[in-house]
Design a protein around this motif. Structure first.
Motif, PDB file in Angstrom:
ATOM      1  N   UNK A  53      61.484  57.447  52.689  1.00  0.00           N
ATOM      2  CA  UNK A  53      61.355  55.871  53.119  1.00  0.00           C
ATOM      3  C   UNK A  53      61.567  55.673  54.580  1.00  0.00           C
ATOM      4  N   UNK A 114      53.358  54.727  46.705  1.00  0.00           N
ATOM      5  CA  UNK A 114      53.643  53.321  46.915  1.00  0.00           C
ATOM      6  C   UNK A 114      55.111  52.930  47.486  1.00  0.00           C
ATOM      7  N   UNK A 115      56.143  53.473  46.480  1.00  0.00           N
ATOM      8  CA  UNK A 115      57.509  53.527  46.933  1.00  0.00           C
ATOM      9  C   UNK A 115      57.765  53.839  48.211  1.00  0.00           C
ATOM     10  N   UNK A 116      57.564  55.192  48.663  1.00  0.00           N
ATOM     11  CA  UNK A 116      57.684  55.518  49.795  1.00  0.00           C
ATOM     12  C   UNK A 116      57.139  54.792  50.813  1.00  0.00           C
ATOM     13  N   UNK A 118      56.435  51.960  51.069  1.00  0.00           N
ATOM     14  CA  UNK A 118      56.510  50.297  50.966  1.00  0.00           C
ATOM     15  C   UNK A 118      56.380  49.555  52.134  1.00  0.00           C
TER      16      UNK A 118
END
Lengths: 733, 450
Positions: A53, A114-116, A118
């Motif tokens: 992230x 998608x989390x990474x 974001x």
């Protein structure tokens, strides 16, 4: 400080701007790319979300968003191409399984990617008008997997084949089907519609077209409808299990079109099993099924309704013109009521109480009841029958039910005034002869007529009831005041009838026996004493009398006879033999009535208190009549009825009809004058339509008669023809 | 790595924080913290006992994390005085918590509880054209041919430049899109209306007007954005007397209707358009000084008729100096009336239920000290919000409430000169001053749970 200054130490500025490591972006991307690979390879456990992230965040922060985004597109596309190859390689039935598994993997991977990314999704994507990561993942799946040439047609064929197999009775893996169609829906409604729904509807249409053709050849109507209904339910169930809810309307309309709309006419008119036979056999279940299926297609219900209407009119017409049925009016009306009940029940049970069907039923009844111009008479006779005897021992509610049904038939009548005429006659007979079962029931019927047709319609009928009641009071007054003078002479019961309220015909009174005349005179003085300015005439043709007679062997009988018959029998107090002419002279009874009376006194077995010479059935003018000494009866009371037809004879019918026509004239004239008074000038056709609409609650006036009435009004100078336009009439005030 | 009791430990920039899974659930799945704790990133359940020692390391500012964690715990935002707002916003953006921060920052709008939270000075000299509040708490200010855009954090975005065309009016379609109407310059064939991105300032769409299927250039005046049916209304002046009100669809951007100016009603020059949802009609007001005779009308687009209208053309026979001119108007649907204001800041009301009724003036002069005669003043403006009526006057804004419109609050600030325009939206009030290019931001403090 100064020492340092002396050393002249100089801090130089950096020669160039602080720059990031040029390989920074590339290196960071490698880390992220590696992570994406690991995610797709189910190897994500070793990855640190925080680090990834942070890396993605830093790339966006340092303006490498574009590199990150395009890198993502390339990497993902690469993986999807690989997935496509493995799906293509799947054999036969495993194809869908493989597709489903890979779709699940892709979704999970997409979620993690998608989390990474974001932060990129929140900042870089909207300001650069890019597609968000999740949507991008779906679009890439669509383009690389679903629209890949080797997968697209294979997928569609497979899905349609499975559905076909299920339609032909096989069990398929519905869970898998649901996952696959869910995937198509997730990819966007256009993907679902274009890549599946449209071909599905096309295939379904041809499937049902063939099936319906086969079924209609070998099944009867009820069977066919059962199968069509089952197919329809199957499709609805299919949608609920594994298709988009929006498909339900589309697929049901395909089934409806192919299985029902295309064969509608043939089904309805199918011999021995079509609509008509269903109606005849009261097949509520089949009728209900037909109603529910046909309701779904355009013109479906109107088709049913039209066939039902024409069938109803046909059978109704037969019913009202069947000479057998016309012999017994009560039976005739009962048939009509039964027919109505039958169809009411069908509409209630099978047709969902549909208003349009009720209207069709009503208009059909109205049509055929009025085909027979004796219907008003028969309906009145039916009521007469019920009120005389038919309703004895029946509860009040049931009486109401019967009367309500009769009122329903009454509503269909066009010539309500004819009904009124007959009803008045029949009511008069009932009241005068005291045959009416219940006063309450009579009044209830009058109230119904009143609510239906208004005060005017029943005012005379109500007058009749009032007369009956005041007569009782008058008689009580008469006897209490004159009790001493009467002694033990004959008892008199007088019913004072208001002229006009009752359907009486003026007839010359016969000569009453002297014993009776005395008391009649007493009553006359009593009545005129209390009511001055009135005139009393005796309606001897309508009265009855109870007389005591002693026969040859001393047996006594009480004879219940009409007034005329009483007059005849009283003559035999002084003699044993009289000729026809002598009787006629002594009593002055009109010849037709006299003949009827004598016939009932002399020719009916068991009631022949007179003996005729010569013995024959008919009365001739030179016959002689003897007191019958040998009269025998096991009853003490003997009722000697008058030979009379209950139903009107042909000439009587003509007479009634004529009177009705006569009564209509003033009504039509009144309507014309009412209309002209408000409109002043009007042309002929408008008058005719307005008069018809004003009077149709009572009867349907004939245009020719209206024209005659207008002419008569012109003669009497109520109206005049316009001088310029002969078609116009003017009202003369 | 949730422990048995649902406790979670973070190491943020070297500082240890402990919290619960319940508190972090307030962040939502679509935040950095939500993803961090999601099962897909924590595939194996740790052996018990090991859990207590495990912690998540985040390489960020611990002080800001403390503030944000407190926000997640309590729903309230308390920023220490030494922490710059920009810093906190940046950190909130990193964690994906910016929406929560915005929601906690100010409460639902109430004209009687407003506090001045900021005054923002722009670059341009004074004399702005208009200020408009955005739906998310941002705003935009029009100056000449420029529109300056600020987001809810009052960060200035790239300004929208219209290449020397004079901006007449602006309005927000949504937080991301701004409509601008501009004056046509002679011989250039430009002007008209366009949608611009509020974040990048680039042109997204141009609205066209066509008469008899021919696209014509035009000058767009006042704007109104119908909220319920996604329409845009604008007063339009064409070259060949094509005056009237144009209507466009917000979604397709296509022209859907045009209401040509009927004789006696000046629509093309209108100062103020307002879509009335309940009546399904548009209020059009053309006022002094643009015209000598003020006209206010309600247009029904379904049958192209003027439902109701009012004009002072007949009444101003005696042109005395003291005559009351209507300078701004706003329809108040709930009380079925139109509120107007004159040059003496008197409020007046016109009844919408009766045609040809007069203005019922309620003098306010006694309540307020009249302006010094030599001071430059601006025309007063009106606005309504949730049954409250706002009226700008010199350097203050008065708030009126209740059925009798009683003065309940006055918003005033000491410098910047008189207020030339103000706007309410996104639960904020923005007031633009005319002498210096400064605008004030007023908001209602969040109501604290006691």
């Amino acid at each position: 400080m100064s020492a340092q200054k002396k050393r002249n130490f100089k801090i130089e500025a950096f020669k160039h701007r602080v720059e990031l490591d040029p390989n920074y972006a590339e290196r960071t991307w490698r880390v992220l790319e590696h992570a994406i690979h690991e995610i797709y390879n189910h190897n994500a456990s070793g990855l640190s979300f925080e680090e990834l992230y942070r890396n993605a965040y830093n790339m966006v922060l340092h303006k490498y968003g574009e590199k990150l985004y395009s890198g993502l597109v390339n990497t993902m596309t690469g993986h999807l191409k690989e997935i496509a190859r493995s799906i293509e390689a799947a054999q036969g039935g495993f194809f869908l399984e493989e597709l489903n598994v890979k779709w699940g993997d892709h979704n999970k991977a997409l979620q993690m990617i998608r989390d990474i990314l974001m932060y990129m999704d929140r900042t870089f994507v909207p300001s650069n008008h890019k597609t968000p990561v999740h949507e991008l993942g779906l679009n890439l799946w669509r383009d690389n997997i679903i629209h890949s040439s080797k997968i697209q047609t294979r997928l569609l064929d497979m899905l349609l084949d499975l559905i076909h197999r299920e339609r032909t009775g096989e069990v398929i893996n519905r869970g898998l089907m649901r996952n696959i169609t869910k995937m198509l829906m997730d990819l966007g409604s256009s993907v679902y519609q274009e890549d599946f729904e449209k071909p599905f509807l096309g295939v379904s249409a041809s499937f049902y077209s063939v099936e319906s053709q086969q079924l209609i050849e070998c099944c009867d109507c009820g069977e066919y409808l059962r199968k069509a209904e089952r197919r329809l339910n199957e499709e609805i169930e299919r949608v609920s299990h594994y298709l988009d809810v929006k498909s339900e309307v589309k697929i049901t309309s395909v089934v409806e079109g192919e299985m029902i709309a295309n064969h509608m006419q043939r089904l309805v008119h199918m011999e021995n099993s079509g609509l008509v036979s269903m109606l005849v056999d009261d097949k509520y279940e089949d009728l209900s099924r037909m109603y529910n299926l046909f309701r779904r297609v355009p013109d479906g219900l109107s088709t049913i309704k039209d066939v039902m209407t024409s069938h109803l009119r046909e059978t109704g017409k037969q019913l009202v013109s069947d000479p057998e049925k016309l012999k017994d009016p009560v039976d005739f009306v009962q048939h009509l009521l039964d027919e109505k009940d039958k169809y009411d029940k069908i509409i209630r049970k099978a047709f969902n109480n549909d208003k349009t069907f009720q209207n069709a039923l009503n208009s059909s009844f109205e049509y055929f009841i009025n085909l027979n111009n004796r219907s008003p008479e028969f309906i009145s006779l039916y009521v007469d029958d019920k009120l005389r005897k038919g309703l004895k021992g029946v509860s009040e509610e049931d009486v109401e039910v019967v009367l309500d049904k009769v009122m329903m038939l009454f509503r269909y009548l066009q010539e309500k005034d004819v009904f009124e005429k007959y009803y008045k006659q029949h009511l008069a007979k009932r009241l005068l002869s005291g045959k009416s079962v219940s006063d309450d029931t009579e009044r209830s019927m009058i109230v119904k007529l009143k609510t239906e047709c208004g005060y005017q319609f029943t005012s005379k009928l109500e007058g009749m009831f009032t007369d009956m009641k005041t007569s009782i009071d008058t008689m009580q007054g008469f006897y209490s005041s004159q009790y001493s003078e009467i002694g033990d002479g004959p008892t008199l019961a007088v019913q004072v009838l208001t002229t006009g309220s009752w359907p009486t015909q003026p007839s010359a009174p016969c000569n009453l026996p002297a014993e009776i005349l005395v008391i009649c005179e007493k009553f006359r003085t009593f009545y005129l004493g209390t009511h001055t300015g009135r005139r009393l005439t005796w309606q001897t043709n309508m009265g009855t009398a109870d007389i005591k007679a002693t026969f040859g062997k001393g047996q006594k009988h009480e004879l219940n006879v009409s007034t005329y018959q009483m007059c005849i029998l009283m003559l035999y107090n002084s003699t044993d033999q009289l000729t026809y002419r002598e009787i006629e002279q002594a009593t002055e009874i009109p010849p037709s009535d006299l003949k009827r009376c004598l016939q009932s006194l002399a020719c009916v077995k068991g009631k022949n208190v007179l003996r005729k010479e010569p013995m024959s059935k008919d009365i001739a003018e030179d016959d002689a009549f003897y007191f019958n000494d040998k009269f025998m009866s096991k009853f003490f009371k003997v009722k000697i009825g008058t030979v009379a037809a209950q139903k009107e004879s042909e000439p009587e019918k003509q007479e009634t009809r004529q009177r009705v026509e006569e009564d209509r004239k003033p009504q039509i004239e009144a309507a014309i004058v009412r209309i002209m008074k408000s409109r002043r000038v009007l042309d002929h056709n408008t008058i005719v339509t307005e008069v018809t609409s004003q009077l149709q609650s009572r009867f349907l006036p004939n245009p020719v008669i209206i024209k005659k009435r207008i002419e008569s009004l012109i003669e009497r100078e109520f109206l005049e023809r316009d001088k310029a336009d002969r078609k116009l009439y003017r009202y003369l005030a | 790595m949730a422990s048995r009791r649902g406790r979670i430990r973070f190491n943020v920039g070297g500082k240890i924080f402990e919290t619960t899974a319940t508190t972090l659930a307030n962040a939502g799945r679509h935040s950095m913290l939500g993803a961090l704790l999601d099962d897909s990133w924590n595939p194996r359940q740790p052996v018990e006992g090991e859990a207590a020692d495990a912690e998540y390391f985040i390489d960020r500012n611990p002080a800001c994390f403390a503030v944000l964690l407190d926000l997640l715990r309590t729903g309230e935002l308390h920023v220490p005085p030494n922490m710059p707002e920009k810093l906190l916003n940046r950190e909130a953006l990193f964690y994906g918590l910016l929406d929560q921060v915005r929601a906690a920052r100010w409460g639902p709008f109430d004209g009687n509880r407003l506090q001045l939270v900021d005054s923002v000075s722009g670059r341009a000299p004074g004399d702005g054209t208009a200020i408009r509040a955005g739906p998310d708490g941002g705003c935009c200010v029009a100056h000449g041919s420029m529109v300056h855009v600020y987001d809810w954090m009052l960060e200035e975005h790239r300004p929208i430049s219209l290449d020397y065309q004079q901006v007449n009016d602006v309005g927000y379609i949504d937080a991301e899109s701004i409509v601008i109407s501009a004056r046509e310059r002679l011989g250039k064939g430009d002007g008209g209306m366009g949608v611009f991105s509020s974040s990048t300032g680039e042109l997204r769409h141009r609205f066209r007007v066509s008469h008899d299927n021919q696209v014509k250039s035009f000058t767009a005046g006042a704007l109104s954005l119908g909220s319920s049916d996604y329409k845009i209304f604008a007063s339009c002046k064409g070259r060949c007397n094509e005056y009237g009100i144009g209507v466009w669809d917000q979604i397709t951007g296509q022209q859907v209707d045009f209401f040509y100016e009927p004789p006696g009603c000046s629509l093309g020059d209108a100062d103020k358009l307002q879509w009335l949802d309940g009546d399904k009609c548009l209020m059009v007001a053309t006022l002094f000084p643009r015209t000598d005779n003020c006209f206010i009308g309600l247009l029904d687009f379904r049958d192209k008729s003027v439902n109701w209208s009012w004009s002072d053309a007949g009444t101003s026979v005696s042109l005395s100096l003291d005559e009351k001119r209507v300078l701004h108007a706003i329809a108040i649907e709930d009380s079925r009336s139109i509120c107007v204001v004159n040059q003496y800041d008197d409020l007046g009301f016109i009844d919408l239920r009766s045609n040809a009724g007069g203005v019922r003036w309620s003098s306010r002069s006694k309540l307020t000290n009249r302006k010094a005669p030599n001071e430059e003043s601006c025309y007063p403006k009106l606005a309504t919000h949730n049954g409250q009526l706002f009226s700008s006057m010199n350097d203050g804004i008065s708030v009126f409430c209740g059925p009798e419109w009683v003065l309940t609050s006055t918003l005033r600030r000491s410098y910047g000169g008189s207020i030339c325009d103000f706007s309410i939206g996104g639960d904020r009030l923005f007031a633009l001053h005319s002498e210096e290019n400064v605008f004030d931001v007023w908001e209602t403090p969040p109501s604290l749970t006691i």
